[in-house]
Design a protein around this motif. Sequence first.
Motif, mmCIF file in Angstrom:
data_model
loop_
_atom_site.group_PDB
_atom_site.id
_atom_site.type_symbol
_atom_site.label_atom_id
_atom_site.label_comp_id
_atom_site.label_asym_id
_atom_site.label_seq_id
_atom_site.Cartn_x
_atom_site.Cartn_y
_atom_site.Cartn_z
ATOM 1 N N GLY A 188 0.815 -1.201 0.000
ATOM 2 C CA GLY A 188 0.000 0.000 0.000
ATOM 3 C C GLY A 188 0.853 1.257 0.000
ATOM 4 O O GLY A 188 0.581 2.229 -0.718
ATOM 5 N N LEU A 189 1.909 1.233 0.820
ATOM 6 C CA LEU A 189 2.787 2.405 0.889
ATOM 7 C C LEU A 189 3.427 2.671 -0.468
ATOM 8 O O LEU A 189 3.606 3.812 -0.873
ATOM 9 C CB LEU A 189 3.873 2.181 1.944
ATOM 10 N N GLN A 190 3.759 1.578 -1.170
ATOM 11 C CA GLN A 190 4.358 1.766 -2.496
ATOM 12 C C GLN A 190 3.366 2.337 -3.481
ATOM 13 O O GLN A 190 3.748 2.945 -4.471
ATOM 14 C CB GLN A 190 4.891 0.431 -3.021
ATOM 15 N N GLY A 191 2.074 2.132 -3.190
ATOM 16 C CA GLY A 191 1.067 2.609 -4.123
ATOM 17 C C GLY A 191 0.740 4.081 -3.980
ATOM 18 O O GLY A 191 0.085 4.647 -4.839
ATOM 19 N N GLY A 239 4.890 11.996 -4.399
ATOM 20 C CA GLY A 239 4.553 13.405 -4.304
ATOM 21 C C GLY A 239 3.734 13.754 -3.073
ATOM 22 O O GLY A 239 3.835 14.854 -2.537
ATOM 23 N N GLN A 240 2.936 12.795 -2.614
ATOM 24 C CA GLN A 240 2.126 13.057 -1.428
ATOM 25 C C GLN A 240 3.017 13.343 -0.234
ATOM 26 O O GLN A 240 2.801 14.303 0.515
ATOM 27 C CB GLN A 240 1.259 11.823 -1.119
ATOM 28 N N TYR A 241 4.029 12.475 -0.051
ATOM 29 C CA TYR A 241 4.926 12.671 1.091
ATOM 30 C C TYR A 241 5.704 13.970 0.929
ATOM 31 O O TYR A 241 5.886 14.735 1.887
ATOM 32 C CB TYR A 241 5.860 11.470 1.206
ATOM 33 N N GLU A 242 6.149 14.244 -0.313
ATOM 34 C CA GLU A 242 6.918 15.462 -0.539
ATOM 35 C C GLU A 242 6.070 16.685 -0.280
ATOM 36 O O GLU A 242 6.515 17.667 0.335
ATOM 37 C CB GLU A 242 7.457 15.481 -1.977
ATOM 38 N N ALA A 243 4.810 16.641 -0.727
ATOM 39 C CA ALA A 243 3.927 17.787 -0.486
ATOM 40 C C ALA A 243 3.727 17.995 1.012
ATOM 41 O O ALA A 243 3.734 19.123 1.511
ATOM 42 C CB ALA A 243 2.585 17.543 -1.174
ATOM 43 N N ALA A 244 3.573 16.893 1.737
ATOM 44 C CA ALA A 244 3.405 17.018 3.186
ATOM 45 C C ALA A 244 4.631 17.644 3.819
ATOM 46 O O ALA A 244 4.538 18.480 4.713
ATOM 47 C CB ALA A 244 3.121 15.641 3.793
ATOM 48 N N GLN A 245 5.801 17.208 3.344
ATOM 49 C CA GLN A 245 7.036 17.812 3.858
ATOM 50 C C GLN A 245 7.082 19.293 3.544
ATOM 51 O O GLN A 245 7.488 20.117 4.383
ATOM 52 C CB GLN A 245 8.252 17.131 3.222
ATOM 53 N N ARG A 267 4.192 12.987 11.376
ATOM 54 C CA ARG A 267 2.930 13.636 11.070
ATOM 55 C C ARG A 267 2.524 13.382 9.632
ATOM 56 O O ARG A 267 1.366 13.128 9.335
ATOM 57 C CB ARG A 267 3.071 15.140 11.310
ATOM 58 N N ALA A 268 3.531 13.435 8.737
ATOM 59 C CA ALA A 268 3.229 13.208 7.317
ATOM 60 C C ALA A 268 2.684 11.799 7.129
ATOM 61 O O ALA A 268 1.692 11.582 6.436
ATOM 62 C CB ALA A 268 4.491 13.408 6.487
ATOM 63 N N MET A 269 3.341 10.854 7.785
ATOM 64 C CA MET A 269 2.872 9.471 7.669
ATOM 65 C C MET A 269 1.461 9.332 8.209
ATOM 66 O O MET A 269 0.586 8.769 7.573
ATOM 67 C CB MET A 269 3.805 8.532 8.455
ATOM 68 N N ALA A 270 1.252 9.863 9.408
ATOM 69 C CA ALA A 270 -0.024 9.611 10.092
ATOM 70 C C ALA A 270 -1.183 10.304 9.396
ATOM 71 O O ALA A 270 -2.272 9.747 9.307
ATOM 72 C CB ALA A 270 0.071 10.067 11.540
ATOM 73 N N PHE A 271 -0.973 11.515 8.891
ATOM 74 C CA PHE A 271 -2.117 12.257 8.379
ATOM 75 C C PHE A 271 -2.270 12.200 6.876
ATOM 76 O O PHE A 271 -3.355 12.426 6.361
ATOM 77 C CB PHE A 271 -2.018 13.731 8.809
ATOM 78 N N VAL A 272 -1.173 11.947 6.164
ATOM 79 C CA VAL A 272 -1.258 12.023 4.703
ATOM 80 C C VAL A 272 -1.081 10.662 4.040
ATOM 81 O O VAL A 272 -1.919 10.224 3.272
ATOM 82 C CB VAL A 272 -0.187 13.006 4.164
ATOM 83 N N VAL A 273 0.038 9.992 4.356
ATOM 84 C CA VAL A 273 0.403 8.805 3.571
ATOM 85 C C VAL A 273 -0.362 7.566 4.016
ATOM 86 O O VAL A 273 -0.972 6.868 3.203
ATOM 87 C CB VAL A 273 1.920 8.557 3.669
ATOM 88 N N LEU A 274 -0.336 7.296 5.329
ATOM 89 C CA LEU A 274 -0.933 6.037 5.801
ATOM 90 C C LEU A 274 -2.422 5.918 5.498
ATOM 91 O O LEU A 274 -2.868 4.856 5.078
ATOM 92 C CB LEU A 274 -0.666 5.845 7.296
#
Lengths: 338, 393, 364
Positions: free
Chosen positions: C254-257, C261-267, C275-282
């Motif tokens: 799932g993480l690979q899917g 850009g989502q993680y980069e945008a969160a950063q 926070r990025a993991m918990a609110f955006v990626v996961l």
Amino acid sequence: MAVRAFFGAALVLAVVTAAAHAATVDDVKKNGTLRCGVNTGLAGFSIADSQGQWTGLDVDFCRAVAAAVLGDASKVAYTPLSAQQRFTALQSGEVDLLSRNTTWTLTRDASLGIVFAGVTYYDGQGFMVPKSLEVASAKELDGAEICVQSGTTTELNLADYFRANGMTFKPVVFEGLEESKVAFFSGRCQAYTTDASGLASIRAADAPNPEDYVILPEIISKEPLGPAVRRGDEQWFAVVKWVLNALLEAEERGVTSAKVDEMKGSPDPNVQRLLGVSGDLGPLLGLDNEWAYRAIKQVGNYGEIFERNVGPATPLRLARGLNAQWAHGGLMYAMPFR
Amino acid sequence: MAQGDLGPPPRAPLWRRREVRAVLYQALLLGAILGLAAYLVANTLDNLAARSIRAGFDFLGQEAGFYIGESLIRFEASDTYLRAFVAGLLNTLRVAALGIVAATVLGTLIGIARLSHNWLLSRIATAYIEGMRNVPVLLQLFLWYSLITGLLPLASEALEIVPGVFLSKSGLTYPVPEAHPIHRWLLALLAIGAGAAALYVAGARRRQERSGRRPPLLWPCGAIIAAPAAAAFVLSGAPLALEMPEWRRFRYAGGDALTPEFLALLLGLGLYTAAFIAEVVRGGIQAVPAGQSEAARSLGLRRGLVLRLIVLPQALRVILPPLTSQYLNLTKNSSLAVAIGYPDLVSIANTSLNQTGQAIECIAIIMAVYLAISLTISALMNWYNRRIALVEH
Amino acid sequence: MRPLAAESGTHRPALPRVLVQARLWLWSNLFGSVGNTVLTLAAVAALAAIVPPVFTWTLSNAVWGAQPAAACAGIDGACWAFLHEKHRLILFGRYPFDEQWRPLAATALLIALLAASAIPQLWRRWLSAAWISGLLAGGALMWGGVFGLAAVPTKLWGGLPLTLMLSVVGIALAFPFALVLALGRRSTLPMFRAAAVAYIELIRGVPLISLLFMASFMLPLFLPGGVTVNELLRAQVAIALFTAAYLAEVIRGGLQGVPRGQYEAAQALGLGYWRAMAFVVLPQALRLVIPAMVNTFIGTFKDTSLVAIVSLTDLLLATRQAIADPLWRPYFLEGYVVIALIYFGFCFSMSRYSVFLERKLRTR
């Protein structure tokens, strides 16, 4: 932080529990229950009915120990153990006493971390075959398939016997007692081997028609069955050993559960010492003086236990044989009570 | 307007820098893991000493004292524990290899049937797949074993399916060719023939690419494989004597036998894994773009040929990774043999554990062997996967 | 246009539309070509050979109700009296007879919670609160000792409640650990990645039975002398550790899917790693693999049957104990068939649900 706190707590726990490890008598008294490891279901030795009530020779021994130590024969928690689990359960402290038709061997005494407290039943290994095979002796079993349970002395004795007699056989090895019984009675193998008492029990309780099966006369090994406790706890070992001796002594002196109250007034000094009327044998073991009295009163002496569970009047129909008192030609010999 | 030079940005304090924190976290993790390991090891050593249980792998050199119900190598009760473990391992590999072959063949057929245009056939295939996949494999093993030992006749009343082959509660006994020195050579010659045939196929393919014409494959290959072996067979006097099973008081001895435990395990594992492989094959076939089969049909190929020549080779790429994991699952599920009495590695390790009391060593052996098998199968499949992967430019 | 009756001696009246469609369907699906016809006939013959005997065995010739074992002897049908006699043992194991309403209530509670969690509309915050209170209530019911209920030790638990509990708690315990493993496997820090990969490959490479043996035989050795761990807890821990490795691979997929850009945008928004993991990626990653997680749960549910080998009385072992009664031993097939149906019922509905969910999530 939480990780370190956990390790610290565990370390303290380790120290504390290691120190308290050896005093099983105190643990049993504190818990108020004797935790006893028994068989999952061997009629005559340890079996539970559908209401959860346990009966059997091994069960009665547990009850005798509970009566001696705790005062009440019913304060036992029975843990059914398979042949694979029994030693681990005792080693790990899950049970305090293993009373599960276990053979006393050197390897088990020396290398498993347990010690045997005596022999409750002198047995030997035998074979059971269907009558239809018309086999009269174990020496005719060359080439047969034999059902056996894994992890038992039975497996090793079987191999030794056939090797010594120059015969071959095909073992069908099962993990559990149930599977091996089912396989034999369904015809998967031609013979079943275990202790002779076990054969009698299985034939009586599990055979579709007990008359169709015969137990062969050969006894191919010595199987002294007895209770075991953990190594390292001398006091508990002594308690269990002497409860067994008390049951044997009671039979030798004629003390039964019905007569024990009146025999408290007996002039025989042996009986007096046994029942705690004189002497202080109880406190030497760390128990009170009525320990043997309670055991005999609530459970009976060895003879009564034998007759009730595996004797000629039960479906197992086992004779005393080697398990008679020494004065009657058997091997049961109580150590002196003084 | 000229920007004044502000100089390099101020460096963050040590504890705020990302690299430092990374090193710190990793050091903490390493410390935690090592600490946990040390704690467990210390406890274990203490417990072992307190209970006078032996430690170490010396027990492998001792006499086992028990017999093994069936094994591919000769095993006597006087042989060592190590030999017992080897026998168990060979039993595991035997049932795994046969199970994989059976499950693949059956699974592929059922997967293709599932996609058939015949409504009845596809529904039956679906029923099989759903039925097999949703029942635990241990239950299926118990069921097969109970059926085999419950319903087949006693050894004394065995069914003779074909002359010499007897089926009963004691298993399937069949005749084998009598041992003859030429047999070892036959196997070697067959292997050499197979190698030569592979070279011939490679050469034929090269010729096809060069000239467009493909030399015949089937008959020459068959001849190349069979000829040396057949020649040796004839030259050595055509030994065709069979060792027939004969009745010896309790069971049919002689020949070779497949025990009910082996049969139940093979049936249970094969049928169970076939359902999963069917789904994998179905997914692979459906992943091939529809345009491929449409183009093939427009060229006039029959459905069967489309499947064999166009769809399946392309589907193979999609099928291979999940197929690998199904093979691994089958191998791991073969460890359930301990429940029905087949002497595989786990069963032998369990027996040794009970006889010697050395739980840690025996379980470590089990895990190490299965890990080695899993890694080997994965590595093989990864290599094959890379070989057939589409090189996308 | 209806043909004129006088002119159209060779015309037959047009068939009703339904029959035409039926004939077309039969032709294309069953009897289109020679091969197809042969297959259809073979399939029909096979069904005719199998279905009627199964029907008579199961229903017509069967013995129902509370009959003694002798009533079943010699009949050519199923002995459902066996189930009537033993159904309590099979469903609840050795739980005290009078208290068996408690595991029944706990099972119903768990099934209700599972069913509620299946409805996407109910995926709100209070669902986790409902789960926690539900599990606590189930535990209280099974253990007793509170609210006037008699205490029942875990070694008497068995049957269907045990199977359900092992799978649900197994997945619940495995999930956080699997998250950590999946994140660790994708971490840039080599130590974390190595540890995660080592754990996942080790656990996935060995059979569950070896982990159960390890938990049964070795856990007492790993702990300081005198500390005993409950048999049930040992098996539960083994199942949770095993499931965590497989679940970690699913979450990693799932993480690979989720696009990088989502993680980069969160950063870019200033969110740190966690926070990025918990609110955006996961949330996105987990949503992608919910069907795969349901499949993992189905696998765990089936795998709980393996605890029968370490003598924990789950549904399978309880059935074998019921069959072990010498009176009822010949009727093993009835017992196995019924629990196969129970397992099938649970697993099939879960897999259908997974397909439904996949379709629903894809069209969002």
